[in-house]
Design an enzyme around this catalytic site. Sequence first.
Site, PDB file in Angstrom:
ATOM      1  N   TYR A 137       0.826  -1.208   0.000  1.00 48.59           N
ATOM      2  CA  TYR A 137       0.000   0.000   0.000  1.00 48.59           C
ATOM      3  C   TYR A 137       0.860   1.257   0.000  1.00 48.59           C
ATOM      4  O   TYR A 137       1.863   1.319   0.698  1.00 48.59           O
ATOM      5  CB  TYR A 137      -0.910   0.018   1.236  1.00 48.59           C
ATOM      6  CG  TYR A 137      -1.788   1.242   1.282  1.00 48.59           C
ATOM      7  CD1 TYR A 137      -2.948   1.290   0.530  1.00 48.59           C
ATOM      8  CD2 TYR A 137      -1.426   2.361   2.025  1.00 48.59           C
ATOM      9  CE1 TYR A 137      -3.741   2.423   0.522  1.00 48.59           C
ATOM     10  CE2 TYR A 137      -2.218   3.497   2.026  1.00 48.59           C
ATOM     11  CZ  TYR A 137      -3.375   3.524   1.276  1.00 48.59           C
ATOM     12  OH  TYR A 137      -4.157   4.647   1.278  1.00 48.59           O
ATOM     13  N   TRP A 191       1.130   5.629  -1.815  1.00 45.64           N
ATOM     14  CA  TRP A 191       0.804   6.574  -2.876  1.00 45.64           C
ATOM     15  C   TRP A 191       1.826   6.640  -3.990  1.00 45.64           C
ATOM     16  O   TRP A 191       1.512   7.131  -5.068  1.00 45.64           O
ATOM     17  CB  TRP A 191       0.625   7.961  -2.270  1.00 45.64           C
ATOM     18  CG  TRP A 191      -0.776   8.239  -1.877  1.00 45.64           C
ATOM     19  CD1 TRP A 191      -1.568   7.461  -1.077  1.00 45.64           C
ATOM     20  CD2 TRP A 191      -1.562   9.367  -2.268  1.00 45.64           C
ATOM     21  NE1 TRP A 191      -2.803   8.058  -0.941  1.00 45.64           N
ATOM     22  CE2 TRP A 191      -2.819   9.221  -1.657  1.00 45.64           C
ATOM     23  CE3 TRP A 191      -1.319  10.481  -3.050  1.00 45.64           C
ATOM     24  CZ2 TRP A 191      -3.842  10.164  -1.820  1.00 45.64           C
ATOM     25  CZ3 TRP A 191      -2.338  11.416  -3.209  1.00 45.64           C
ATOM     26  CH2 TRP A 191      -3.592  11.245  -2.598  1.00 45.64           C
TER      27      TRP A 191
HETATM   28  N1  LIG Z   1      -1.986   8.433  12.437  1.00 48.46           N
HETATM   29  C1  LIG Z   1      -2.349   8.537  11.159  1.00 48.46           C
HETATM   30  N2  LIG Z   1      -1.763   7.745  10.237  1.00 48.46           N
HETATM   31  C2  LIG Z   1      -2.127   7.859   8.932  1.00 48.46           C
HETATM   32  C3  LIG Z   1      -3.096   8.801   8.519  1.00 48.46           C
HETATM   33  C4  LIG Z   1      -3.708   9.617   9.516  1.00 48.46           C
HETATM   34  O1  LIG Z   1      -4.602  10.440   9.220  1.00 48.46           O
HETATM   35  N3  LIG Z   1      -3.293   9.473  10.814  1.00 48.46           N
HETATM   36  N4  LIG Z   1      -3.427   8.885   7.181  1.00 48.46           N
HETATM   37  C5  LIG Z   1      -3.306   7.661   6.429  1.00 48.46           C
HETATM   38  C6  LIG Z   1      -3.549   7.849   5.007  1.00 48.46           C
HETATM   39  S1  LIG Z   1      -5.054   8.575   4.601  1.00 48.46           S
HETATM   40  C7  LIG Z   1      -2.705   7.403   4.050  1.00 48.46           C
HETATM   41  S2  LIG Z   1      -3.217   7.465   2.411  1.00 48.46           S
HETATM   42  C8  LIG Z   1      -1.399   6.819   4.372  1.00 48.46           C
HETATM   43  C9  LIG Z   1      -0.298   7.235   3.400  1.00 48.46           C
HETATM   44  O2  LIG Z   1       0.771   6.367   3.487  1.00 48.46           O
HETATM   45  P1  LIG Z   1       1.793   6.157   2.266  1.00 48.46           P
HETATM   46  O3  LIG Z   1       1.082   6.285   0.960  1.00 48.46           O
HETATM   47  O4  LIG Z   1       2.542   4.913   2.515  1.00 48.46           O
HETATM   48  O5  LIG Z   1       2.749   7.423   2.463  1.00 48.46           O
HETATM   49  P2  LIG Z   1       3.785   8.099   1.475  1.00 48.46           P
HETATM   50  O6  LIG Z   1       4.652   8.967   2.312  1.00 48.46           O
HETATM   51  O7  LIG Z   1       3.061   8.762   0.347  1.00 48.46           O
HETATM   52  O8  LIG Z   1       4.658   6.879   0.957  1.00 48.46           O
HETATM   53  C10 LIG Z   1       5.012   6.712  -0.368  1.00 48.46           C
HETATM   54  C11 LIG Z   1       6.450   6.192  -0.424  1.00 48.46           C
HETATM   55  O9  LIG Z   1       6.729   5.819  -1.761  1.00 48.46           O
HETATM   56  C12 LIG Z   1       7.982   6.369  -2.169  1.00 48.46           C
HETATM   57  N5  LIG Z   1       7.872   6.571  -3.623  1.00 48.46           N
HETATM   58  C13 LIG Z   1       7.383   7.643  -4.302  1.00 48.46           C
HETATM   59  N6  LIG Z   1       7.386   7.398  -5.627  1.00 48.46           N
HETATM   60  C14 LIG Z   1       7.882   6.151  -5.801  1.00 48.46           C
HETATM   61  C15 LIG Z   1       8.140   5.330  -6.944  1.00 48.46           C
HETATM   62  O10 LIG Z   1       7.877   5.711  -8.080  1.00 48.46           O
HETATM   63  N7  LIG Z   1       8.645   4.080  -6.714  1.00 48.46           N
HETATM   64  C16 LIG Z   1       8.943   3.634  -5.470  1.00 48.46           C
HETATM   65  N8  LIG Z   1       9.438   2.396  -5.342  1.00 48.46           N
HETATM   66  N9  LIG Z   1       8.728   4.397  -4.370  1.00 48.46           N
HETATM   67  C17 LIG Z   1       8.200   5.622  -4.534  1.00 48.46           C
HETATM   68  C18 LIG Z   1       8.153   7.629  -1.368  1.00 48.46           C
HETATM   69  O11 LIG Z   1       9.526   7.936  -1.220  1.00 48.46           O
HETATM   70  C19 LIG Z   1       7.480   7.243  -0.037  1.00 48.46           C
HETATM   71  O12 LIG Z   1       8.388   6.703   0.874  1.00 48.46           O
HETATM   72  O13 LIG Z   1      -1.033   7.177   5.709  1.00 48.46           O
HETATM   73  C20 LIG Z   1      -2.032   6.858   6.666  1.00 48.46           C
HETATM   74  N10 LIG Z   1      -1.521   7.036   8.014  1.00 48.46           N
HETATM   75  N1  LIG Z   2      -1.229  18.605   2.139  1.00 45.21           N
HETATM   76  C1  LIG Z   2      -1.682  17.347   2.166  1.00 45.21           C
HETATM   77  N2  LIG Z   2      -2.897  17.068   1.659  1.00 45.21           N
HETATM   78  C2  LIG Z   2      -3.376  15.803   1.706  1.00 45.21           C
HETATM   79  C3  LIG Z   2      -2.609  14.740   2.231  1.00 45.21           C
HETATM   80  C4  LIG Z   2      -1.323  15.061   2.768  1.00 45.21           C
HETATM   81  O1  LIG Z   2      -0.602  14.180   3.262  1.00 45.21           O
HETATM   82  N3  LIG Z   2      -0.894  16.359   2.709  1.00 45.21           N
HETATM   83  N4  LIG Z   2      -3.097  13.450   2.222  1.00 45.21           N
HETATM   84  C5  LIG Z   2      -4.169  13.154   1.301  1.00 45.21           C
HETATM   85  C6  LIG Z   2      -4.839  11.898   1.672  1.00 45.21           C
HETATM   86  S1  LIG Z   2      -4.087  10.421   1.295  1.00 45.21           S
HETATM   87  C7  LIG Z   2      -6.040  11.853   2.265  1.00 45.21           C
HETATM   88  S2  LIG Z   2      -6.788  10.352   2.587  1.00 45.21           S
HETATM   89  C8  LIG Z   2      -6.753  13.087   2.624  1.00 45.21           C
HETATM   90  C9  LIG Z   2      -7.248  13.026   4.068  1.00 45.21           C
HETATM   91  O2  LIG Z   2      -8.311  13.881   4.248  1.00 45.21           O
HETATM   92  P1  LIG Z   2      -8.919  14.027   5.702  1.00 45.21           P
HETATM   93  O3  LIG Z   2      -9.025  12.729   6.353  1.00 45.21           O
HETATM   94  O4  LIG Z   2     -10.165  14.844   5.568  1.00 45.21           O
HETATM   95  O5  LIG Z   2      -7.762  14.943   6.351  1.00 45.21           O
HETATM   96  P2  LIG Z   2      -7.121  15.086   7.791  1.00 45.21           P
HETATM   97  O6  LIG Z   2      -6.171  16.230   7.633  1.00 45.21           O
HETATM   98  O7  LIG Z   2      -6.563  13.831   8.282  1.00 45.21           O
HETATM   99  O8  LIG Z   2      -8.320  15.527   8.722  1.00 45.21           O
HETATM  100  C10 LIG Z   2      -9.092  16.690   8.442  1.00 45.21           C
HETATM  101  C11 LIG Z   2      -9.471  17.381   9.713  1.00 45.21           C
HETATM  102  O9  LIG Z   2     -10.406  16.617  10.471  1.00 45.21           O
HETATM  103  C12 LIG Z   2     -10.396  17.119  11.793  1.00 45.21           C
HETATM  104  N5  LIG Z   2     -10.816  16.089  12.748  1.00 45.21           N
HETATM  105  C13 LIG Z   2     -10.047  15.113  13.266  1.00 45.21           C
HETATM  106  N6  LIG Z   2     -10.766  14.365  14.139  1.00 45.21           N
HETATM  107  C14 LIG Z   2     -12.000  14.898  14.168  1.00 45.21           C
HETATM  108  C15 LIG Z   2     -13.209  14.576  14.878  1.00 45.21           C
HETATM  109  O10 LIG Z   2     -13.292  13.637  15.653  1.00 45.21           O
HETATM  110  N7  LIG Z   2     -14.290  15.360  14.633  1.00 45.21           N
HETATM  111  C16 LIG Z   2     -14.259  16.405  13.774  1.00 45.21           C
HETATM  112  N8  LIG Z   2     -15.382  17.090  13.593  1.00 45.21           N
HETATM  113  N9  LIG Z   2     -13.137  16.727  13.094  1.00 45.21           N
HETATM  114  C17 LIG Z   2     -12.035  15.988  13.293  1.00 45.21           C
HETATM  115  C18 LIG Z   2      -8.972  17.559  12.057  1.00 45.21           C
HETATM  116  O11 LIG Z   2      -8.976  18.825  12.676  1.00 45.21           O
HETATM  117  C19 LIG Z   2      -8.318  17.532  10.696  1.00 45.21           C
HETATM  118  O12 LIG Z   2      -7.559  18.689  10.389  1.00 45.21           O
HETATM  119  O13 LIG Z   2      -5.915  14.235   2.507  1.00 45.21           O
HETATM  120  C20 LIG Z   2      -5.195  14.272   1.273  1.00 45.21           C
HETATM  121  N10 LIG Z   2      -4.601  15.559   1.177  1.00 45.21           N
HETATM  122 MO   LIG Z   3      -5.194   8.727   2.286  1.00 46.00          MO
END
Ligand SMILES: Nc1nc2c(c(=O)[nH]1)N[C@H]1C(S)=C(S)[C@@H](COP(=O)(O)OP(=O)(O)OC[C@H]3O[C@@H](n4cnc5c(=O)[nH]c(N)nc54)[C@H](O)[C@@H]3O)O[C@H]1N2
Ligand SMILES: Nc1nc2c(c(=O)[nH]1)N[C@H]1C(S)=C(S)[C@@H](COP(=O)(O)OP(=O)(O)OC[C@H]3O[C@@H](n4cnc5c(=O)[nH]c(N)nc54)[C@H](O)[C@@H]3O)O[C@H]1N2
Ligand SMILES: [Mo]
Length: 769
Positions: free
Chosen positions: A115, A117
């Site tokens: 998994y 991005w």
């Molecule tokens: N506590 C907490 N944890 C969370 C979240 C949260 O809200 N709270 N959010 C979650 C969410 S929504 C998501 S989507 C995940 C994201 O988790 P990930 O998608 O695993 O995070 P990234 O940092 O985007 O990791 C991508 C990795 O791929 C590498 N990479 C980039 N391009 C390439 C390529 O072309 N080839 C190869 N081999 N590698 C490449 C980058 O260097 C990087 O290390 O995290 C989750 N974790």
């Molecule tokens: N710049 C930037 N943009 C991103 C990403 C990134 O890594 N960087 N990640 C991307 C990815 S993979 C995803 S999945 C999306 C995630 O999109 P989201 O899940 O919507 O984003 P988050 O920033 O995790 O959370 C949004 C807000 O929810 C609020 N929140 C947290 N807990 C609660 C709660 O219990 N109740 C309420 N009412 N609010 C709460 C927090 O204040 C937080 O800032 O964002 C995407 N966009």
């Molecule tokens: Mo995500």
Amino acid sequence: MTARLVKAHSSHLSHWGIFDAAETAAGLDVRPDPGDPDPAHTLLRNVPAMLDERVRVLVPHVRRGFLERGAGPDERRGYDDYVPVAWERALSLAAGELERCRSTYGNASIFGGSYGWGSAGRFHHAQSQVHRFLNVLGGYTRSVETYSLGAARPLLRRIVGSDDPIMRPTSLPVLAEHTGLFVCFGGIPAKNAQVNDGGVARHTTIGHLRRARERGARFVLVSPLRDDLVDDLDAEWIVPIPGTDTALMLGLAHTLVRRGLHDAEFLRTHCVGFDEWWAYLDGRTDGVVRDAAWASGICGVAEERIAALAQEMAAHRTMITLSWSLQRARYGEQPLWAGIALACVLGQIGLPGGGVGHGYGSMAGIGGPRVDGPLPTLRQGQNAVRDFIPVARIADMLLHPGAGFDFDGARLRYPDIRLVYWAGGNPFHHHQDLARLRRAFSRPETVIVHEQFWTATARHADIVLPASTTLERDDIGCARGSDALVAMPRVTESRGEARSDFAIFRALADELGVGKEFDEGRDEREWLEHLYESWRDALPDGDDPGLDFAGFWAKGRIEVPGVTRHRVLYADFRAGPAAHPLPTPSGRIEISSSTIASFGYDDCPGHPTWLAPEFLADPPGTGPYPLFLVANNPATRLHSQLDHGAGSAGAKVAGREPVRMHPGDAAARGLVAGEVVLVESRVGSVLAGLVPSTDVAPGVVQLSTGAWFDPSAPDVATCVHGNPNAVTTDIGTSRLAQGCTGQLSRVEVRAAPAPLPPVRAHEPPVDPE
Ligand SMILES: Nc1nc2c(c(=O)[nH]1)N[C@H]1C(S)=C(S)[C@@H](COP(=O)(O)OP(=O)(O)OC[C@H]3O[C@@H](n4cnc5c(=O)[nH]c(N)nc54)[C@H](O)[C@@H]3O)O[C@H]1N2
Ligand SMILES: Nc1nc2c(c(=O)[nH]1)N[C@H]1C(S)=C(S)[C@@H](COP(=O)(O)OP(=O)(O)OC[C@H]3O[C@@H](n4cnc5c(=O)[nH]c(N)nc54)[C@H](O)[C@@H]3O)O[C@H]1N2
Ligand SMILES: [Mo]
């Protein structure tokens, strides 16, 4: 620096937008695309760090313990150093391990969920490449669903039959024109709207909200953080206790019905199970009346405000927006289900600007232009292995092979994994309770990772294969939530000996005797042309862009045909529920689901239910961990990507990830701005740099995800750099969806002990010998 191509600026695509880049004597020059009205400036500042050779994996490496003792479970994984080896040696070791594991234990012993991005670009899409390769080899144990929407998708499939409230919500221009009142649970954060999975041509989310405001729309922000909506929307800020939105929604629904403000007709003709839910809301099920007073006692919002808000919602064309964060917490199915049920009670679903949407602002593409037709796509082939896990159950799987678990009505078993293969993701960023994940990663016999950088995941691998970045390869980019197909000519040559994931897999496939099946006889350039031309062939008649591949490449960008720009979610269903039923058992919105009820899950009953998560066992402000940690997605980077880049590094405090808390909470603990603090939970601890801020509600601390995990001083903290997953809990949302619950936990914050350990996260673990 190694050899360079010096040429004019050319366009390239990232998950955070189109940019122009060129190598100059002064380094990489990156400029936002002139056609983008609201570019992601901070994230673009990270792009030059793609070429930072101090942090890159430049040649293949093998973990010292693996070289000395061979494959096998090893608790030194993550603590060892690495030995550079020639490509030939690395490939033959990797191929040997794949062959050994599949012939000894079968293909299900290979975990290829992988998994993550990766980077934008349709061909060099790491997920597609790794899955295609492992399928050619006979299959692998896969993962299903995402960390983004772990609870949402399985729930939505049951209650509305599809993910339309996420992928096809009412378009933002329609909201800008029609919505009178926005009630935004979790906000519509500008920081997240910078990013879109696969890329975005124009950032327009915040502009549409501003237009709605100019027209007179009012915004109510329901969130622990004030900056989850931009200032100039003049939003009213309502602060519920984190994780209690469901109670608030139940109180709103109860008030609406008691005051006769509900749409009884819509509930009767378009929904099933309202009566059963009402029996629960009104106390006939168990004697508890879920009214505004009850809700107030749980969520901490004044009873009068809840009652008045219900009244306002009924009086306006109201859009209820639910951010994805709401469902990324324990019992995360409930706030989503309750939010949809609340919208049913209001009865505005299917009207322009009314109803409900899930994830406006969670990504740039939500509510933007939407491609429903074909896109250029690399086929992944067929997986001959049936085993899978819900993606966030990885540590459970590695620690408990053979154990049973529940998922979406099925009873499944964890396979016995011997080899873990990762390309394009960073589980030591994304997973919860990283100390536990480290134990889990000691169990397999072999871990193979393709990485560009020395991330914590690369440091837990046995074989690390250096991947090129998007700047170093030709690709074509587009996404469902965007309207442009972008040529992505490489900007520079590969650093060190890095290769594209495709080139790595092709070499491995050759070694394993399946080269022809993997590459089908095409090189990278021929694959791009093939993806483009087969996409043209798949387009409906009349949609052909009229350019062959060479023409498209020379032009640099074309509009994707068949884009929807103005949609009203469920307009047809509203007009004719019989003629346009939803793909649910009832054809209607399931406020109660007999299917979910039949699973008998006490952690996800048959209708939206207030379930108090474990982290609420101690009332706010009490117990050993009195504060709520919001671990949201970061403003200064995408996840953990380019954490060493200027935009990300520029926001660090004393070299650690910034942690924000209310000035009153900081003062009560004798903590001052800029100091390094220890954030501690039941499962671990993390060092971070303190930023007091009145944008954070009292009782809440916010530490975004993405600082590279640094466990180099375990006597001081689980992570000395600021990765919040050092303190989050590894438990699923419920047995229904088993989604990620990383968003919320309980912590205490205090001064960090002296002396402070250095941060080593960005230093390669390579022995200088
Ligand atoms: N506590 C907490 N944890 C969370 C979240 C949260 O809200 N709270 N959010 C979650 C969410 S929504 C998501 S989507 C995940 C994201 O988790 P990930 O998608 O695993 O995070 P990234 O940092 O985007 O990791 C991508 C990795 O791929 C590498 N990479 C980039 N391009 C390439 C390529 O072309 N080839 C190869 N081999 N590698 C490449 C980058 O260097 C990087 O290390 O995290 C989750 N974790
Ligand atoms: N710049 C930037 N943009 C991103 C990403 C990134 O890594 N960087 N990640 C991307 C990815 S993979 C995803 S999945 C999306 C995630 O999109 P989201 O899940 O919507 O984003 P988050 O920033 O995790 O959370 C949004 C807000 O929810 C609020 N929140 C947290 N807990 C609660 C709660 O219990 N109740 C309420 N009412 N609010 C709460 C927090 O204040 C937080 O800032 O964002 C995407 N966009
Ligand atoms: Mo995500």
